[in-house]
Design an enzyme around this catalytic site. Structure first.
Site, PDB file in Angstrom:
ATOM      1  N   CYS A   1       0.828  -1.204   0.000  1.00  0.00           N
ATOM      2  CA  CYS A   1       0.000   0.000   0.000  1.00  0.00           C
ATOM      3  C   CYS A   1       0.867   1.261   0.000  1.00  0.00           C
ATOM      4  O   CYS A   1       1.972   1.268   0.521  1.00  0.00           O
ATOM      5  CB  CYS A   1      -0.868   0.046   1.244  1.00  0.00           C
ATOM      6  SG  CYS A   1      -1.784  -1.466   1.504  1.00  0.00           S
TER       7      CYS A   1
ATOM      8  N   ARG B   1       4.991   0.626  -5.924  1.00  0.00           N
ATOM      9  CA  ARG B   1       4.981  -0.229  -4.734  1.00  0.00           C
ATOM     10  C   ARG B   1       4.108  -1.465  -4.950  1.00  0.00           C
ATOM     11  O   ARG B   1       4.195  -2.421  -4.183  1.00  0.00           O
ATOM     12  CB  ARG B   1       4.474   0.579  -3.530  1.00  0.00           C
ATOM     13  CG  ARG B   1       5.381   1.729  -3.162  1.00  0.00           C
ATOM     14  CD  ARG B   1       4.716   2.636  -2.153  1.00  0.00           C
ATOM     15  NE  ARG B   1       4.576   2.020  -0.855  1.00  0.00           N
ATOM     16  CZ  ARG B   1       5.483   2.013   0.105  1.00  0.00           C
ATOM     17  NH1 ARG B   1       6.642   2.598  -0.113  1.00  0.00           N
ATOM     18  NH2 ARG B   1       5.259   1.453   1.271  1.00  0.00           N
TER      19      ARG B   1
ATOM     20  N   TRP C   1      -2.821  -2.744  -1.623  1.00  0.00           N
ATOM     21  CA  TRP C   1      -2.376  -4.076  -2.047  1.00  0.00           C
ATOM     22  C   TRP C   1      -3.065  -5.041  -1.088  1.00  0.00           C
ATOM     23  O   TRP C   1      -2.764  -5.051   0.113  1.00  0.00           O
ATOM     24  CB  TRP C   1      -0.859  -4.155  -1.926  1.00  0.00           C
ATOM     25  CG  TRP C   1      -0.229  -5.369  -2.516  1.00  0.00           C
ATOM     26  CD1 TRP C   1       0.025  -5.608  -3.837  1.00  0.00           C
ATOM     27  CD2 TRP C   1       0.269  -6.508  -1.807  1.00  0.00           C
ATOM     28  NE1 TRP C   1       0.645  -6.824  -3.982  1.00  0.00           N
ATOM     29  CE2 TRP C   1       0.811  -7.408  -2.760  1.00  0.00           C
ATOM     30  CE3 TRP C   1       0.317  -6.879  -0.459  1.00  0.00           C
ATOM     31  CZ2 TRP C   1       1.380  -8.631  -2.420  1.00  0.00           C
ATOM     32  CZ3 TRP C   1       0.882  -8.096  -0.124  1.00  0.00           C
ATOM     33  CH2 TRP C   1       1.408  -8.951  -1.087  1.00  0.00           C
TER      34      TRP C   1
ATOM     35  N   ASN D   1      -1.609   1.674   5.881  1.00  0.00           N
ATOM     36  CA  ASN D   1      -0.664   0.712   5.317  1.00  0.00           C
ATOM     37  C   ASN D   1      -0.217  -0.175   6.469  1.00  0.00           C
ATOM     38  O   ASN D   1       0.123   0.324   7.527  1.00  0.00           O
ATOM     39  CB  ASN D   1       0.537   1.485   4.736  1.00  0.00           C
ATOM     40  CG  ASN D   1       1.560   0.565   4.103  1.00  0.00           C
ATOM     41  OD1 ASN D   1       1.332  -0.625   3.968  1.00  0.00           O
ATOM     42  ND2 ASN D   1       2.680   1.133   3.716  1.00  0.00           N
ATOM     43  N   GLY D   2      -0.249  -1.498   6.285  1.00  0.00           N
ATOM     44  CA  GLY D   2       0.170  -2.409   7.356  1.00  0.00           C
ATOM     45  C   GLY D   2      -0.938  -3.387   7.686  1.00  0.00           C
ATOM     46  O   GLY D   2      -1.877  -3.575   6.908  1.00  0.00           O
TER      47      GLY D   2
ATOM     48  N   GLU E   1      19.179 -15.369  -9.568  1.00  0.00           N
ATOM     49  CA  GLU E   1      18.616 -14.044  -9.836  1.00  0.00           C
ATOM     50  C   GLU E   1      18.084 -13.973 -11.277  1.00  0.00           C
ATOM     51  O   GLU E   1      17.034 -13.379 -11.529  1.00  0.00           O
ATOM     52  CB  GLU E   1      19.678 -12.967  -9.571  1.00  0.00           C
ATOM     53  CG  GLU E   1      19.289 -11.544  -9.928  1.00  0.00           C
ATOM     54  CD  GLU E   1      18.049 -11.034  -9.203  1.00  0.00           C
ATOM     55  OE1 GLU E   1      17.566 -11.670  -8.266  1.00  0.00           O
ATOM     56  OE2 GLU E   1      17.525  -9.985  -9.640  1.00  0.00           O
TER      57      GLU E   1
ATOM     58  N   LYS F   1      14.214 -12.995 -11.928  1.00  0.00           N
ATOM     59  CA  LYS F   1      13.823 -11.862 -12.782  1.00  0.00           C
ATOM     60  C   LYS F   1      12.897 -12.353 -13.881  1.00  0.00           C
ATOM     61  O   LYS F   1      11.888 -11.749 -14.205  1.00  0.00           O
ATOM     62  CB  LYS F   1      15.100 -11.258 -13.386  1.00  0.00           C
ATOM     63  CG  LYS F   1      15.147  -9.816 -13.639  1.00  0.00           C
ATOM     64  CD  LYS F   1      15.202  -8.918 -12.445  1.00  0.00           C
ATOM     65  CE  LYS F   1      14.917  -9.472 -11.118  1.00  0.00           C
ATOM     66  NZ  LYS F   1      14.869  -8.697  -9.988  1.00  0.00           N
TER      67      LYS F   1
ATOM     68  N   GLU G   1       9.419 -13.355 -12.509  1.00  0.00           N
ATOM     69  CA  GLU G   1       8.693 -12.178 -12.010  1.00  0.00           C
ATOM     70  C   GLU G   1       7.985 -11.428 -13.135  1.00  0.00           C
ATOM     71  O   GLU G   1       6.837 -11.020 -12.981  1.00  0.00           O
ATOM     72  CB  GLU G   1       9.662 -11.186 -11.340  1.00  0.00           C
ATOM     73  CG  GLU G   1      10.031 -11.500  -9.923  1.00  0.00           C
ATOM     74  CD  GLU G   1      11.020 -10.481  -9.359  1.00  0.00           C
ATOM     75  OE1 GLU G   1      10.848 -10.107  -8.197  1.00  0.00           O
ATOM     76  OE2 GLU G   1      11.961 -10.058 -10.062  1.00  0.00           O
TER      77      GLU G   1
ATOM     78  N   HIS H   1      21.009 -34.139 -10.052  1.00  0.00           N
ATOM     79  CA  HIS H   1      20.383 -34.768  -8.890  1.00  0.00           C
ATOM     80  C   HIS H   1      18.869 -34.581  -8.880  1.00  0.00           C
ATOM     81  O   HIS H   1      18.246 -34.677  -7.818  1.00  0.00           O
ATOM     82  CB  HIS H   1      20.997 -34.208  -7.602  1.00  0.00           C
ATOM     83  CG  HIS H   1      22.457 -34.531  -7.466  1.00  0.00           C
ATOM     84  ND1 HIS H   1      22.947 -35.821  -7.422  1.00  0.00           N
ATOM     85  CD2 HIS H   1      23.552 -33.730  -7.419  1.00  0.00           C
ATOM     86  CE1 HIS H   1      24.264 -35.795  -7.319  1.00  0.00           C
ATOM     87  NE2 HIS H   1      24.660 -34.524  -7.333  1.00  0.00           N
TER      88      HIS H   1
ATOM     89  N   LYS I   1       6.690  -3.836  -4.738  1.00  0.00           N
ATOM     90  CA  LYS I   1       8.089  -3.406  -4.622  1.00  0.00           C
ATOM     91  C   LYS I   1       8.573  -3.499  -3.182  1.00  0.00           C
ATOM     92  O   LYS I   1       9.693  -3.883  -2.906  1.00  0.00           O
ATOM     93  CB  LYS I   1       8.203  -1.962  -5.115  1.00  0.00           C
ATOM     94  CG  LYS I   1       9.609  -1.397  -5.048  1.00  0.00           C
ATOM     95  CD  LYS I   1      10.356  -1.710  -6.301  1.00  0.00           C
ATOM     96  CE  LYS I   1      11.793  -1.294  -6.282  1.00  0.00           C
ATOM     97  NZ  LYS I   1      12.592  -2.259  -7.059  1.00  0.00           N
TER      98      LYS I   1
HETATM   99  C1  G6P Z   1       9.762  -7.816  -3.021  1.00  0.00           C
HETATM  100  C2  G6P Z   1      10.156  -7.364  -4.405  1.00  0.00           C
HETATM  101  C3  G6P Z   1      11.489  -8.007  -4.796  1.00  0.00           C
HETATM  102  C4  G6P Z   1      12.547  -7.695  -3.754  1.00  0.00           C
HETATM  103  C5  G6P Z   1      12.098  -8.159  -2.358  1.00  0.00           C
HETATM  104  C6  G6P Z   1      13.046  -7.678  -1.268  1.00  0.00           C
HETATM  105  O1  G6P Z   1       9.408  -9.156  -3.019  1.00  0.00           O
HETATM  106  O2  G6P Z   1       9.165  -7.705  -5.338  1.00  0.00           O
HETATM  107  O3  G6P Z   1      11.915  -7.474  -6.048  1.00  0.00           O
HETATM  108  O4  G6P Z   1      13.745  -8.302  -4.103  1.00  0.00           O
HETATM  109  O5  G6P Z   1      10.821  -7.597  -2.065  1.00  0.00           O
HETATM  110  O6  G6P Z   1      12.991  -6.275  -1.225  1.00  0.00           O
HETATM  111  P1  G6P Z   1      14.053  -5.376  -0.499  1.00  0.00           P
HETATM  112  O7  G6P Z   1      13.491  -3.983  -0.560  1.00  0.00           O
HETATM  113  O8  G6P Z   1      14.158  -5.890   0.910  1.00  0.00           O
HETATM  114  O9  G6P Z   1      15.323  -5.523  -1.216  1.00  0.00           O
END
Ligand code: G6P
Length: 594
Positions: free
Chosen positions: A2, A28, A76, A102-103, A467, A471, A474, A490, A589
């Site tokens: 949020c 966000r 959210w 938010n929260g 990673e 990516k 995602e 394995h 985010k």
């Molecule tokens: C969310 C985002 C990811 C990010 C993760 C950790 O899941 O979608 O892209 O890597 O949070 O976020 P931070 O702000 O702690 O790096």
């Protein structure tokens, strides 16, 4: 997660300012949005879906929403699906109080039951809606608005950043506990928001609120008090980045822009920290631990894996933990340091792991991109990665800057390190060379219709493989997995077919490269297409259908270069599939719930 914006100004531009602020908080992640304007009455407009749905509703409204004081929100979903009713702001029974939050309010059910018994009627499934009714209860009992809001907030357990407007009162009230909230100071208006970009266009002067603090803004001023109501002497910070840095600068997506900003982000990260003449790194943190534990989530966890690898290389025992699993890990001992790696500095799982580490007696270090973030305020020390604001939900330039910051951290323990320092100096230019010459789009075109995508690597190339896969999944919504190259045989090898391209990250020409090439041969024998991400030092190209070339570099910096190629493959594949690249479905985010 949020996003909150509050604005108290003088003119009639508040509604536009709120909607503009919400557009800056879109990154966000959200699934509904709304605003409330306060004048002699409080008027609310809110809609499920993207901000455009709210804009259309505002355009179609019978009466314009007017008022110089208001709050806005992007939601959210956590309690209840994304519907118009569940969107914020939420109101009390009289419609005179509007709240954005938010929260998560952990005791909301108990509060809701009590309020329902007392005759209050609820319109949504949210935890938030108890707040306006609690405020209403106190207003009815004769409290003034500020006292009523404080009394309501005192009854909440859980995490919250809350902003409130009340009919006939030209102020915005706000409270914070475990959720970010920042106050902005302009000449003719004051702001409250979850993050600075929401109001950066109007001011660069900000005040970061702490847990337990309460803020009041109006057109003329601002005030922050503690839980007991005593005035807190807050420091006003100047934001050192430009509003333009949060625009798309002609790129189709923020993600593509941020991928291309990596050379600059790395220069900023390195600036003033590496001394080539002396062959040394100097960071503004004390770093002399016996052992290190890293805690992090998502992309930051992959940077933490790189960090652990680099420290081990420097002779310091180090281990990376997923923050959400940290509570079950072995406790730190003696002179152990726990390092939280988090782009946003607000990720609830990471904050909670760091709090657990402190309870266990460890010292803590934050590695973050956001100045003034919660992690930077809670940890003993902070190392900023200085990547600049990142808007795309999928982290790109912040990963590169995190890995470079952790590389520097490891180098501080190593004495003279001329080779590594020269490689760091060359890294921004080498990233630029990858950006200028990458054939990732052709690879994306060739394999876009594949069934699944696998990524393999060893050593530092293993977190790069993880990673790369993260990516990819995602933003393309396609099945992608990263594996330690040696683990392929394995189990995962059962999944490998001619329809599952395998991205093999192979740098250097040492033992690890040779072993990974062995694994490449295993997949090649099963007819899987192989895409080698390589600096050309080994002969992996002989077994590859495509090559994504990176410049030859010191092993410690090659990971960042290889990762840029994988970012580009994910981006171009997602673009071809028409995905929502900057705001992928279901993702946020900054994830401020555990
Ligand atoms: C969310 C985002 C990811 C990010 C993760 C950790 O899941 O979608 O892209 O890597 O949070 O976020 P931070 O702000 O702690 O790096």
């Amino acid at each position: 997660m949020c996003g909150i914006i509050g604005c108290a100004g003088r003119g009639g531009a508040t509604l536009d300012t709120l909607v503009h602020g919400l557009s800056k908080l879109e990154y966000r992640g959200y699934d509904s949005a709304g605003v409330a304007l306060s004048g002699s009455e409080v008027r609310v407009e809110k809609r499920a879906g993207e901000l455009d749905a709210l804009r259309a509703a505002l355009d179609d409204a019978d009466e314009d929403l007017t008022g110089s004081v208001g709050v806005g929100h992007t939601r959210w979903s956590t309690h209840g699906p994304p519907t118009d009713e569940n969107a914020h702001p939420h109101r009390d029974c009289t419609g005179e109080v509007a709240v954005v939050h938010n929260g998560i309010i952990e005791n909301y059910q108990e509060l809701r039951d009590r309020l329902t018994d007392a005759g209050h009627e609820f319109e949504s499934d949210t935890d938030t809606e108890v707040v306006p009714h609690l405020i209403e209860e106190r207003l009815m009992a004769g409290d003034d608005p500020e006292t009523a809001i404080r009394a309501a907030v005192d009854q909440l357990d859980g995490s919250y950043a809350i902003a409130v407007v009340v009919a006939g009162v030209d102020r915005v009230f706000a409270a914070r506990n475990d959720s970010p909230l920042v106050l902005g100071i302009a000449d003719d208006a004051h702001f409250l928001a979850s993050d600075v970009p929401a109001f950066r266009e109007f001011t660069d002067r900000v005040v970061y609120l702490e847990d337990g603090e309460f803020a009041v803004i109006d057109a003329d001023g601002w005030r922050v008090t503690d839980g007991a109501g005593a005035l807190v002497d807050k420091r006003v910070h100047a934001v050192d980045w430009d509003p333009e840095e949060t625009g798309k600068s002609g790129y189709e997506h923020y993600m593509l822009k941020e991928i291309h900003e990596q050379p600059r982000a790395l220069r900023q990260c390195l600036r003033g920290r590496v001394n080539e003449m002396e062959g040394r790194v100097s960071l503004d943190v004390d770093f002399d631990p016996e052992r290190v534990q890293f805690v992090a989530c998502g992309t930051s966890y992959h940077a933490a894996l790189c960090g652990a690898h680099l420290l081990q290389r420097s002779g310091i025992p180090a281990q990376a933990f997923l923050a959400s699993e940290y509570a079950t890990s072995p406790p730190p001992i003696g002179e152990d340091l726990v390092v939280g790696v988090t782009q946003s500095g607000e990720t609830a799982d990471t904050l909670s792991a760091l709090r657990e580490a402190r309870r266990r007696g460890a010292r803590t270090l934050a590695v973050t991109n956001v100045v003034g973030s919660t992690v930077s305020r809670e940890c003993d020390q902070t190392l900023y990665v200085r990547a600049g604001p990142e808007i795309g939900v999928a982290a790109t330039k912040t990963f590169a800057a995190q890995v470079v910051a952790l590389t520097m951290l490891a180098l501080t323990t190593d004495g003279e390190q001329r080779d590594a320092i020269a490689a760091l100096r060359d890294l921004p230019g080498n990233v630029q060379a990858v950006l200028d010459s990458s054939t990732a789009r052709e690879v994306a075109e060739e394999y876009v219709d594949s069934e699944a995508f696998f990524f393999i690597g060893r050593g530092l190339c293993y977190p790069v493989a993880l990673e790369g896969a993260l990516k990819f999944k995602e933003i393309t919504y396609e099945h992608a997995e990263g594996f330690a190259a040696g683990e392929l045989k394995h189990g995962p090898l059962a999944l490998v077919t001619e329809d599952t391209p395998v991205f093999a990250v192979v740098t250097g020409d040492g033992e690890l490269a040779r072993k990974t090439i062995g694994n490449v041969k295993e997949v090649e024998a099963r007819d899987a297409p192989v895409i080698a991400v390589t600096d050309g030092q080994s002969d992996v190209e002989r077994y590859a259908d495509h090559v994504l070339r990176i410049p030859t570099s010191e092993p410690r910096t090659a990971a960042v270069l290889a990762n840029v190629q994988l970012q580009l493959v994910a981006y171009h594949t997602a673009a071809m599939l028409g995905r929502s690249i900057d705001k992928p479905r279901n993702l946020a985010k900054s994830v401020t719930v555990e």
